[in-house]
Design a protein around this motif. Sequence first.
Motif, PDB file in Angstrom:
ATOM      1  N   ASP A 169      36.266   4.233 -37.784  1.00  0.00           N
ATOM      2  CA  ASP A 169      37.238   3.912 -37.471  1.00  0.00           C
ATOM      3  C   ASP A 169      38.209   4.518 -36.546  1.00  0.00           C
ATOM      4  OD1 ASP A 169      37.085   1.389 -39.086  1.00  0.00           O
ATOM      5  OD2 ASP A 169      37.899   2.529 -40.949  1.00  0.00           O
ATOM      6  N   LEU A 170      38.237   4.031 -35.187  1.00  0.00           N
ATOM      7  CA  LEU A 170      39.057   4.649 -34.413  1.00  0.00           C
ATOM      8  C   LEU A 170      40.480   5.140 -34.743  1.00  0.00           C
ATOM      9  CD1 LEU A 170      37.484   2.955 -30.949  1.00  0.00           C
ATOM     10  CD2 LEU A 170      37.357   5.445 -31.710  1.00  0.00           C
TER      11      LEU A 170
ATOM     12  N   GLY B 157      27.591  18.583 -36.691  1.00  0.00           N
ATOM     13  CA  GLY B 157      26.533  19.367 -36.022  1.00  0.00           C
ATOM     14  C   GLY B 157      25.705  18.557 -35.374  1.00  0.00           C
ATOM     15  N   ILE B 158      25.868  17.675 -34.659  1.00  0.00           N
ATOM     16  CA  ILE B 158      25.031  16.696 -33.936  1.00  0.00           C
ATOM     17  C   ILE B 158      25.018  17.051 -32.380  1.00  0.00           C
ATOM     18  CG2 ILE B 158      24.850  14.240 -33.181  1.00  0.00           C
ATOM     19  CD1 ILE B 158      25.825  13.400 -35.845  1.00  0.00           C
ATOM     20  N   GLU B 159      24.064  17.516 -31.924  1.00  0.00           N
ATOM     21  CA  GLU B 159      24.079  18.031 -30.505  1.00  0.00           C
ATOM     22  C   GLU B 159      24.136  16.684 -29.423  1.00  0.00           C
ATOM     23  OE1 GLU B 159      21.149  20.623 -27.326  1.00  0.00           O
ATOM     24  OE2 GLU B 159      20.855  20.436 -29.399  1.00  0.00           O
ATOM     25  N   ARG B 160      23.453  15.776 -29.534  1.00  0.00           N
ATOM     26  CA  ARG B 160      23.436  14.608 -28.874  1.00  0.00           C
ATOM     27  C   ARG B 160      23.253  13.374 -29.751  1.00  0.00           C
ATOM     28  NH1 ARG B 160      19.324  14.491 -24.505  1.00  0.00           N
ATOM     29  NH2 ARG B 160      20.724  13.455 -23.056  1.00  0.00           N
ATOM     30  N   THR B 161      23.961  12.376 -29.300  1.00  0.00           N
ATOM     31  CA  THR B 161      23.985  10.893 -29.937  1.00  0.00           C
ATOM     32  C   THR B 161      23.781   9.846 -28.823  1.00  0.00           C
ATOM     33  OG1 THR B 161      24.519   9.687 -31.592  1.00  0.00           O
ATOM     34  CG2 THR B 161      26.357  10.645 -30.179  1.00  0.00           C
ATOM     35  N   ALA B 162      23.390   8.825 -29.283  1.00  0.00           N
ATOM     36  CA  ALA B 162      23.406   7.581 -28.528  1.00  0.00           C
ATOM     37  C   ALA B 162      24.808   6.810 -28.925  1.00  0.00           C
ATOM     38  CB  ALA B 162      22.254   6.536 -28.779  1.00  0.00           C
ATOM     39  N   LEU B 163      25.226   6.336 -27.976  1.00  0.00           N
ATOM     40  CA  LEU B 163      26.468   5.525 -28.173  1.00  0.00           C
ATOM     41  C   LEU B 163      26.316   4.053 -28.262  1.00  0.00           C
ATOM     42  CD1 LEU B 163      29.273   7.893 -26.181  1.00  0.00           C
ATOM     43  CD2 LEU B 163      28.411   7.996 -28.504  1.00  0.00           C
ATOM     44  N   VAL B 164      27.001   3.369 -28.812  1.00  0.00           N
ATOM     45  CA  VAL B 164      26.732   1.895 -28.681  1.00  0.00           C
ATOM     46  C   VAL B 164      28.443   1.425 -28.718  1.00  0.00           C
ATOM     47  CG1 VAL B 164      25.966  -0.276 -29.585  1.00  0.00           C
ATOM     48  CG2 VAL B 164      24.667   1.768 -29.583  1.00  0.00           C
ATOM     49  N   GLY B 165      28.948   0.860 -28.042  1.00  0.00           N
ATOM     50  CA  GLY B 165      30.270   0.553 -27.976  1.00  0.00           C
ATOM     51  C   GLY B 165      30.516  -1.042 -27.458  1.00  0.00           C
ATOM     52  N   LEU B 166      31.555  -1.446 -28.128  1.00  0.00           N
ATOM     53  CA  LEU B 166      32.184  -2.773 -27.794  1.00  0.00           C
ATOM     54  C   LEU B 166      33.546  -2.809 -27.488  1.00  0.00           C
ATOM     55  CD1 LEU B 166      31.735  -5.892 -28.234  1.00  0.00           C
ATOM     56  CD2 LEU B 166      32.706  -5.510 -30.559  1.00  0.00           C
ATOM     57  N   SER B 167      33.500  -3.243 -26.248  1.00  0.00           N
ATOM     58  CA  SER B 167      34.955  -3.406 -25.765  1.00  0.00           C
ATOM     59  C   SER B 167      35.688  -2.245 -25.523  1.00  0.00           C
ATOM     60  CB  SER B 167      35.876  -4.537 -26.348  1.00  0.00           C
ATOM     61  OG  SER B 167      36.794  -5.078 -25.747  1.00  0.00           O
ATOM     62  N   MET B 168      36.834  -1.955 -26.179  1.00  0.00           N
ATOM     63  CA  MET B 168      37.423  -0.662 -26.216  1.00  0.00           C
ATOM     64  C   MET B 168      36.428   0.491 -26.531  1.00  0.00           C
ATOM     65  SD  MET B 168      40.678   0.940 -28.026  1.00  0.00           S
ATOM     66  CE  MET B 168      40.031   1.015 -29.616  1.00  0.00           C
ATOM     67  N   GLY B 169      35.602   0.323 -27.326  1.00  0.00           N
ATOM     68  CA  GLY B 169      34.699   1.245 -27.816  1.00  0.00           C
ATOM     69  C   GLY B 169      33.634   1.701 -26.796  1.00  0.00           C
ATOM     70  N   SER B 170      33.341   0.585 -25.716  1.00  0.00           N
ATOM     71  CA  SER B 170      32.416   0.820 -24.621  1.00  0.00           C
ATOM     72  C   SER B 170      33.303   1.606 -23.712  1.00  0.00           C
ATOM     73  CB  SER B 170      31.994  -0.446 -23.932  1.00  0.00           C
ATOM     74  OG  SER B 170      31.039  -1.090 -24.721  1.00  0.00           O
ATOM     75  N   GLY B 171      34.627   1.440 -23.162  1.00  0.00           N
ATOM     76  CA  GLY B 171      35.404   2.080 -22.507  1.00  0.00           C
ATOM     77  C   GLY B 171      35.408   3.716 -22.764  1.00  0.00           C
ATOM     78  N   VAL B 172      35.778   3.839 -24.425  1.00  0.00           N
ATOM     79  CA  VAL B 172      35.479   5.353 -24.954  1.00  0.00           C
ATOM     80  C   VAL B 172      34.176   5.767 -24.407  1.00  0.00           C
ATOM     81  CG1 VAL B 172      35.899   6.643 -26.901  1.00  0.00           C
ATOM     82  CG2 VAL B 172      37.437   4.647 -26.658  1.00  0.00           C
ATOM     83  N   SER B 173      33.055   5.145 -24.740  1.00  0.00           N
ATOM     84  CA  SER B 173      31.699   5.469 -24.563  1.00  0.00           C
ATOM     85  C   SER B 173      31.469   5.867 -23.037  1.00  0.00           C
ATOM     86  CB  SER B 173      30.572   4.528 -24.901  1.00  0.00           C
ATOM     87  OG  SER B 173      30.807   4.272 -26.180  1.00  0.00           O
ATOM     88  N   ILE B 174      31.961   5.277 -22.125  1.00  0.00           N
ATOM     89  CA  ILE B 174      31.785   5.400 -20.877  1.00  0.00           C
ATOM     90  C   ILE B 174      32.550   6.885 -20.335  1.00  0.00           C
ATOM     91  CG2 ILE B 174      32.327   4.821 -18.480  1.00  0.00           C
ATOM     92  CD1 ILE B 174      32.363   1.696 -19.552  1.00  0.00           C
TER      93      ILE B 174
ATOM     94  N   ALA C  87      30.369  -5.821 -23.599  1.00  0.00           N
ATOM     95  CA  ALA C  87      31.594  -6.255 -23.161  1.00  0.00           C
ATOM     96  C   ALA C  87      32.285  -5.090 -22.775  1.00  0.00           C
ATOM     97  CB  ALA C  87      32.012  -7.289 -24.111  1.00  0.00           C
ATOM     98  N   PRO C  88      32.025  -4.232 -21.922  1.00  0.00           N
ATOM     99  CA  PRO C  88      32.628  -2.828 -21.597  1.00  0.00           C
ATOM    100  C   PRO C  88      34.093  -3.344 -21.084  1.00  0.00           C
ATOM    101  CG  PRO C  88      31.168  -3.066 -19.876  1.00  0.00           C
ATOM    102  CD  PRO C  88      30.847  -4.424 -21.149  1.00  0.00           C
ATOM    103  N   GLY C  89      35.054  -2.577 -21.751  1.00  0.00           N
ATOM    104  CA  GLY C  89      36.469  -2.470 -21.246  1.00  0.00           C
ATOM    105  C   GLY C  89      36.467  -1.459 -20.264  1.00  0.00           C
ATOM    106  N   GLY C  90      37.598  -1.293 -19.317  1.00  0.00           N
ATOM    107  CA  GLY C  90      37.813  -0.276 -18.468  1.00  0.00           C
ATOM    108  C   GLY C  90      37.096  -0.622 -17.104  1.00  0.00           C
TER     109      GLY C  90
END
Length: 299
Positions: free
Chosen positions: A66-67, A97-114, A131-134
């Motif tokens: 939850d953001l 302790g996660i070095e790298r991860t894939a991100l899956v975002g929706l709308s605002m979450g995509s903007g944060v991912s970008i 549905a990327p925001g930003g």
Amino acid sequence: MTTATTNFDDVRDLTVAGGPVRLYTSGRPDAPPVLLLHGAMLDTAELDWMHVAPALAEHFRVLAIDLPRHGGSRPWRGPVDQPLLQRVVIGLLDQLGIERTALVGLSMGSGVSIGTALDHPDRVSAAVLLAPGGLGARRPAQLVTWLSTRTPGLLRATTAWLARSPRAVRRSLADNLQHGADTPGFERAVELAQREAEQKARHREPALDDWQALSFGPFAMRTDFLPELHRLSVPTLWVRGSEDPLVLRPELDAAVAATPGARTAVLPGAGHLSTLDQPDRVVALVREFLTDTARPAER
């Protein structure tokens, strides 16, 4: 704290970047990690990923949060803007302790991912942007929206009205889903959205997230990733529902054209909330893309 939820195997409350963050997990701990980032306003991890997370957990280590100022991630002080949200993502990875991860975002979450992928490409293995925001220098009703964000008390009054108006929440959700009240899981989605409206009112939060409100200037957007996308070096899949009224095709086409090696997909008949409209198709796209982009590293 450890409890159970209907959508995830486990939930824990953490302190990340100086505030409370609720973390949801599913799947095998040794599977490739995927971090799910939800949208704005009444969205939460449990709402946006209610169908997607269990299916992805068959193949990945699914993490969702939850953001700040959503769901169990309350209370937060100060502006919850793009820099803070990126600090939350990176702080969470550090803490787990996660070095790298894939991100899956929706709308605002995509903007944060970008933004996270642009600023921290070493921490992001791939990004699926639903549905990327930003994106875009201007939005419909730009000046009116900006004025609404500057009108004292208006957005908090909207929150209070939604909290007292279950019918309005239900109608809004139905109007934003292609099959309306016939959408599978609709009653559970309404329950989660109404609960979020009540929480926002209880904490005296505005209807729009800071991420949304601070993105608007009177005549142009203050958050527009398009000019920076030529720097995006992680594999990306850009996804738009064909009926999405918020993320229009020209914006997505411009983003795909500007991003090196970008892939794109259209979900026919889906609106902005594609994870509720067409969760099976979303899962198939995410699984195929992440599996494909991981292959070179395995050779």
